[in-house]
Design a protein around this motif. Structure first.
Motif, PDB file in Angstrom:
ATOM      1  N   LEU A 132       0.596  -1.327   0.266  1.00 11.48           N
ATOM      2  CA  LEU A 132       0.298   0.029  -0.110  1.00 11.48           C
ATOM      3  C   LEU A 132       0.796   1.390  -0.138  1.00 11.48           C
ATOM      4  N   GLU A 133       0.803   2.142  -0.946  1.00  9.56           N
ATOM      5  CA  GLU A 133       1.380   3.553  -1.205  1.00  9.56           C
ATOM      6  C   GLU A 133       0.263   4.451  -1.034  1.00  9.56           C
ATOM      7  N   VAL A 134       0.855   5.405   0.129  1.00  7.80           N
ATOM      8  CA  VAL A 134      -0.083   6.252   0.925  1.00  7.80           C
ATOM      9  C   VAL A 134       0.132   8.053  -0.145  1.00  7.80           C
ATOM     10  N   LEU A 144       0.686  10.035  -7.011  1.00  2.47           N
ATOM     11  CA  LEU A 144      -0.046   8.505  -7.207  1.00  2.47           C
ATOM     12  C   LEU A 144      -1.381   8.088  -8.426  1.00  2.47           C
ATOM     13  N   THR A 167      -8.927   3.823   1.187  1.00  2.00           N
ATOM     14  CA  THR A 167      -7.303   4.051   2.191  1.00  2.00           C
ATOM     15  C   THR A 167      -6.959   3.938   4.053  1.00  2.00           C
ATOM     16  N   ALA A 176      -3.957  10.926   4.751  1.00  2.00           N
ATOM     17  CA  ALA A 176      -4.105  10.853   3.468  1.00  2.00           C
ATOM     18  C   ALA A 176      -4.797  11.219   3.396  1.00  2.00           C
ATOM     19  N   SER A 179      -4.275   6.120  -1.607  1.00  2.00           N
ATOM     20  CA  SER A 179      -3.348   4.955  -1.829  1.00  2.00           C
ATOM     21  C   SER A 179      -3.666   4.417  -3.153  1.00  2.00           C
ATOM     22  N   TRP A 181      -2.808  -0.363  -4.083  1.00  2.00           N
ATOM     23  CA  TRP A 181      -2.604  -1.123  -3.470  1.00  2.00           C
ATOM     24  C   TRP A 181      -1.863  -2.653  -4.408  1.00  2.00           C
ATOM     25  N   ASP A 283       4.806   5.934   0.554  1.00  2.00           N
ATOM     26  CA  ASP A 283       4.409   6.492   0.479  1.00  2.00           C
ATOM     27  C   ASP A 283       5.048   7.702  -0.235  1.00  2.00           C
TER      28      ASP A 283
END
Length: 466
Positions: A132-134, A144, A167, A176, A179, A181, A283
């Motif tokens: 998971l990148e937020v 993103l 998220t 946040a 995100s 995923w 992130d």
């Protein structure tokens, strides 16, 4: 909060958790073998594993300066995921379809590591929760969304884009706003994996000599203080420590990354954070962070700190600067305010290999028998496995045991990278680049603009990342 009680160094928290191993015996003197592998980290051990499984009669010797997993393999963030350094550049050089093949091979590699760990009874705390990148600024959210679209264009399946509410249902990162995923990722305990892999390799009949630093590699020769190993194939698998070898000072830059690990957090804190899926967490900052929820409910979190030591220097015991520890703790608390009172049990650092064009590579020079793999730029937990299987196939092809394979024709094979600039330009450039990234991150935190800060764009161009 005071960090007086924080253990600083001692290689890493992962070794504090597992105990530092007693090194295997060093090289007893001059010897010959079929394949000599320099470096007892993931790349070297995976290569030995796959070569021995494919050709059981091969004599394979691994030479390790300290003990297996002393470098990045025993200090990383435990991210087994499908990222690979240089994919976009390979798309420009070889075409989109070639880069898609490389990405799909990386997607499959995550499952391959999990498969082998199960087959070899290696309990490495593996949990396939994905990555998971937020994003928590307008500029990060724009990056993103672009990142998410690009990943899908490169054949990503199962990737999900989430808004702020969705998220928070996964992990409640303060502020946040979105995100991305992917299922192609897992959390693991790096040292449990490297120890188990070394044992599996040894059980297959591979010889491992530890406390045996290689000082110079030449065609068919690996020189050490204890003697010389002669072999038709000499494979350099030294990643961030490559600069320690004679003639390799400017090959790959040893980039520092640092980490902290909290004490085990109580249920009351986890109730505020969530993270029940135990995804690895990152992130979209320029000076990005990476984190995992460990099997014993700590948060292990990393970032850059002091990025580079003058002259491509490497540390001895993993100690990191007090200011870096504090900076990482600030990121932890900014993400998860309820951790403000948590004790930081351990802090450490290590180096990763960065090529001048930021592209991971696998090479076998058929005229000399010299091979190498690395330059993973921090994505090595999985990439090492793909690199090792590729080296296996290249050697089998060179020795006439097989022809080209899907792996030997991937675009990162035999890619040539120019050397880094001499000092002091190397030091000035790297420190200037990360100073620019941190400045850009600070500016984006207070900006409503949904565009990447121009300082970061300039740093990317100067660094050769785009």
């Amino acid at each position: 909060m005071s960090t007086v009680s924080t253990v600083n160094g001692g290689i890493s928290f992962w070794y504090a958790d597992q105990g530092t191993p007693v090194p295997r015996e060093p090289l007893p003197g001059d010897t010959t073998t079929d394949v000599c592998i320099v470096g007892g980290g993931y790349t070297g051990l995976w290569t030995a594993y796959y070569l021995k499984k494919a050709v059981p009669f091969l004599n394979i010797t691994v030479l390790e300066a300290k003990f297996c997993g002393y470098g990045a393999s025993g200090r990383n963030g435990g991210w087994l995921y499908n990222g690979i350094a240089g994919r976009d550049r390979y798309a420009k050089l070889h075409g989109h379809d070639a880069a898609v093949r490389l990405q799909k091979a990386m997607n499959d590699t995550v499952d391959e590591v999990v498969r082998v760990a199960a087959e070899e009874n290696i309990d490495a705390d593996i949990h396939q929760g994905g990555v998971l990148e937020v994003a928590y600024t307008p500029a990060q959210l724009a990056r993103l969304k672009d990142f998410h679209s690009v990943e899908i264009a490169f054949g990503e399946t199962g990737r999900v884009l989430r808004g702020a509410r969705e998220t928070a249902e996964r992990i409640r990162v303060t502020g946040a706003v979105g995100s991305s995923w992917t299922p192609h990722g897992a959390r693991l305990h790096p040292v449990k994996l490297v120890k188990g892999l070394a044992d599996a390799v040894e059980a297959l009949g591979v010889t491992i000599h530890e406390s045996t630093p290689v000082t110079e590699i030449k065609p068919k020769h690996a020189h050490t203080p204890y003697g010389t190993v002669r072999a038709p194939y000499i494979l350099r698998c030294t990643e961030g420590f490559t600069a320690n070898l004679k003639g390799q000072k400017r090959t790959w830059l040893p980039m520092n990354s640092s980490m902290i690990a909290t004490e085990p957090l109580p249920k009351s804190v986890w109730d505020t954070i969530g993270w029940d899926g135990r995804e690895t967490l990152g992130d979209m900052a320029h000076a990005y962070m990476y984190a995992q929820r460990t099997a014993d409910d700590r948060i292990a979190l990393g970032g850059r700190g002091v990025p580079y030591r003058f002259g491509s220097g490497t540390d001895n015991d993993g100690r990191t600067q007090p200011a870096t520890i504090e900076a990482l703790r600030e990121i932890l608390v900014r993400f998860f305010p309820t951790t403000a009172g948590a004790r930081i049990d351990h802090a450490w650092s290590g180096v990763l290999g960065v090529p001048r064009d930021w592209c991971a590579t696998v090479t076998l020079d058929r005229s000399t028998g010299l091979g190498w793999a690395g330059g993973y730029v921090g994505s090595g937990v999985a990439t090492t496995n793909l690199a090792a299987r590729t080296l296996r196939d290249l050697i089998q092809q060179d020795s006439g045991q097989s022809g080209p394979t899907d792996l030997t024709t991937l675009p990162w094979v035999n890619h040539k990278v120019r050397r880094w600039e001499p000092e002091p330009f190397r030091w000035i450039g790297v420190h200037g680049m990360y100073a620019a990234y941190r400045t850009a991150d600070r500016r984006e935190l207070t900006s409503a603009e949904a565009t990447t800060d121009k300082i970061a764009k300039t740093a990317d161009r100067l660094a050769g990342r785009h």
